[in-house]
Design an enzyme around this catalytic site. Structure first.
Site, mmCIF file in Angstrom:
data_model
loop_
_atom_site.group_PDB
_atom_site.id
_atom_site.type_symbol
_atom_site.label_atom_id
_atom_site.label_comp_id
_atom_site.label_asym_id
_atom_site.label_seq_id
_atom_site.Cartn_x
_atom_site.Cartn_y
_atom_site.Cartn_z
ATOM 1 N N HIS A 57 0.847 -1.198 0.000
ATOM 2 C CA HIS A 57 0.000 0.000 0.000
ATOM 3 C C HIS A 57 0.872 1.234 0.000
ATOM 4 C CE1 HIS A 57 0.812 -0.503 4.287
ATOM 5 N NE2 HIS A 57 0.315 0.704 4.541
ATOM 6 N N HIS A 59 1.466 3.900 1.882
ATOM 7 C CA HIS A 59 2.008 4.683 2.994
ATOM 8 C C HIS A 59 3.530 4.759 2.928
ATOM 9 C CE1 HIS A 59 -1.893 4.175 5.513
ATOM 10 N NE2 HIS A 59 -1.941 5.199 4.684
ATOM 11 N N ASP A 61 5.944 4.544 4.973
ATOM 12 C CA ASP A 61 6.818 3.539 5.589
ATOM 13 C C ASP A 61 6.810 2.213 4.820
ATOM 14 O OD1 ASP A 61 4.117 3.514 6.615
ATOM 15 O OD2 ASP A 61 4.745 2.044 8.116
ATOM 16 N N HIS A 62 6.086 2.164 3.702
ATOM 17 C CA HIS A 62 6.054 0.955 2.865
ATOM 18 C C HIS A 62 6.550 1.207 1.441
ATOM 19 C CE1 HIS A 62 3.771 -1.293 5.975
ATOM 20 N NE2 HIS A 62 3.458 -0.058 6.310
ATOM 21 N N HIS A 118 -7.483 -0.416 5.271
ATOM 22 C CA HIS A 118 -6.393 0.416 5.805
ATOM 23 C C HIS A 118 -6.145 1.535 4.797
ATOM 24 C CE1 HIS A 118 -2.723 1.386 8.009
ATOM 25 N NE2 HIS A 118 -2.041 1.306 6.892
ATOM 26 N N ASP A 137 -0.210 -3.770 6.138
ATOM 27 C CA ASP A 137 -0.808 -3.215 7.358
ATOM 28 C C ASP A 137 -2.276 -3.618 7.491
ATOM 29 O OD1 ASP A 137 1.596 -2.045 7.863
ATOM 30 O OD2 ASP A 137 0.907 0.028 7.702
ATOM 31 N N HIS A 175 4.660 -4.739 10.229
ATOM 32 C CA HIS A 175 5.244 -4.115 11.431
ATOM 33 C C HIS A 175 5.461 -5.122 12.549
ATOM 34 C CE1 HIS A 175 4.705 0.247 10.482
ATOM 35 N NE2 HIS A 175 3.739 -0.211 9.697
HETATM 36 FE FE FE Z 1 2.801 0.852 8.056
HETATM 37 ZN ZN ZN Z 2 0.143 1.748 6.488
#
Ligand code: FE
Ligand code: ZN
Length: 263
Positions: A57, A59, A61-62, A118, A137, A175
């Protein structure tokens, strides 16, 4: 798993990237890149060539490392997968996927499973032969992601699709949130023996500096509160804190998510 292997790469504070390696061809796909340098080092150490980025996805951090990773590899040598609905938010995307679409990674076959809630374009990547799924996530070890771009009904059906994979399927999530997730789970199901045992195992693993991934579909069904909306004990605990919660599974899931958001 004899023809393939998964290598976990730590990212940022508590994110995971994964190298999915096809042993027959020596190529790898990387699931979710935040820090390109650590992914490149891992690929070098493992002696594999990265030919794909599998973004779960959009975001940061990905996908925050997509551009840097692409810049470090031969131009045109890396495919970038993501869901069509997240396409404009996934840097470098070359292959927008729909639910159920198959793709090749070396000699391996992967399948995209659309699991929105999400984000509206969240994907899981499933490798049936390897018995592994990458859930980003959406499904965490012992928990689930926050519902940012969907609703509880959508999260319920997304989680249900992952829970419907074969019991032994290895689950690799985005995570390391497991300890806190299980603490929350135990508040709702203090008498679940599988959960109590899992908490002991996870505490031991983390004390030894280990990671709690992968988990399995079977273990999640036995201990993850977001897959246990039918549990009488969980329902009673939720109702104690949110007395007007409805009787249907989606209402229980929504209430459980709300409690976790504030946990
Ligand atoms: Fe994340
Ligand atoms: Zn995320």
């Amino acid at each position: 798993m004899e023809n393939s292997r998964v290598v976990v790469v730590d990212q940022l504070m508590d994110n995971y990237a994964y190298l999915v390696i096809d042993e027959r061809s020596g190529v790898a796909g990387v699931v979710d890149v935040a820090e390109a340098d650590r992914v490149l080092h891992a690929a070098e150490r493992e002696g594999v060539r990265i030919v794909a980025i599998l973004s779960t996805h959009c975001h940061f951090d990905h996908v925050g490392g997509n551009d840097e990773l692409l810049a470090a590899l031969p131009p045109g040598s890396v495919q970038v997968f993501g869901h069509r609905a997240d396409a404009e938010r996934i840097p470098g995307i070359t292959r927008p996927l729909e639910d159920g679409e198959d793709f090749a990674l070396g000699a391996m076959h992967g399948r995209a499973i659309f699991i929105p809630a999400h984000t509206r374009g969240h994907l899981a990547y499933y490798f049936a032969e390897a018995g592994a799924v990458f859930t980003g996530d959406t499904l965490f070890a012992g928990g689930c992601g926050r519902i940012f771009e969907g609703d509880a009904a959508q999260m319920m059906s997304s989680l249900g699709r992952l829970a419907g994979l074969p019991d032994p399927t290895l689950v690799y999530c985005g995570h390391e949130y497991t300890r806190r997730n299980l603490e929350f789970a135990a508040m709702l199901e203090p008498s679940n023996p599988a959960l109590a045992q899992r908490r002991r195992e996870v505490d031991m693993l983390l004390e030894q500096g280990g990671r709690t991934v992968p988990t399995t579909v079977a273990l999640e069904k036995a201990t993850n509160p977001f897959l246990r909306t039918q549990s009488p004990e969980l329902r009673a605990s939720v109702r104690e804190q949110i007395p007007d919660v409805g009787d249907d599974a989606v209402s229980v899931l929504a209430a459980t998510r709300l409690l976790k958001d504030n946990f």
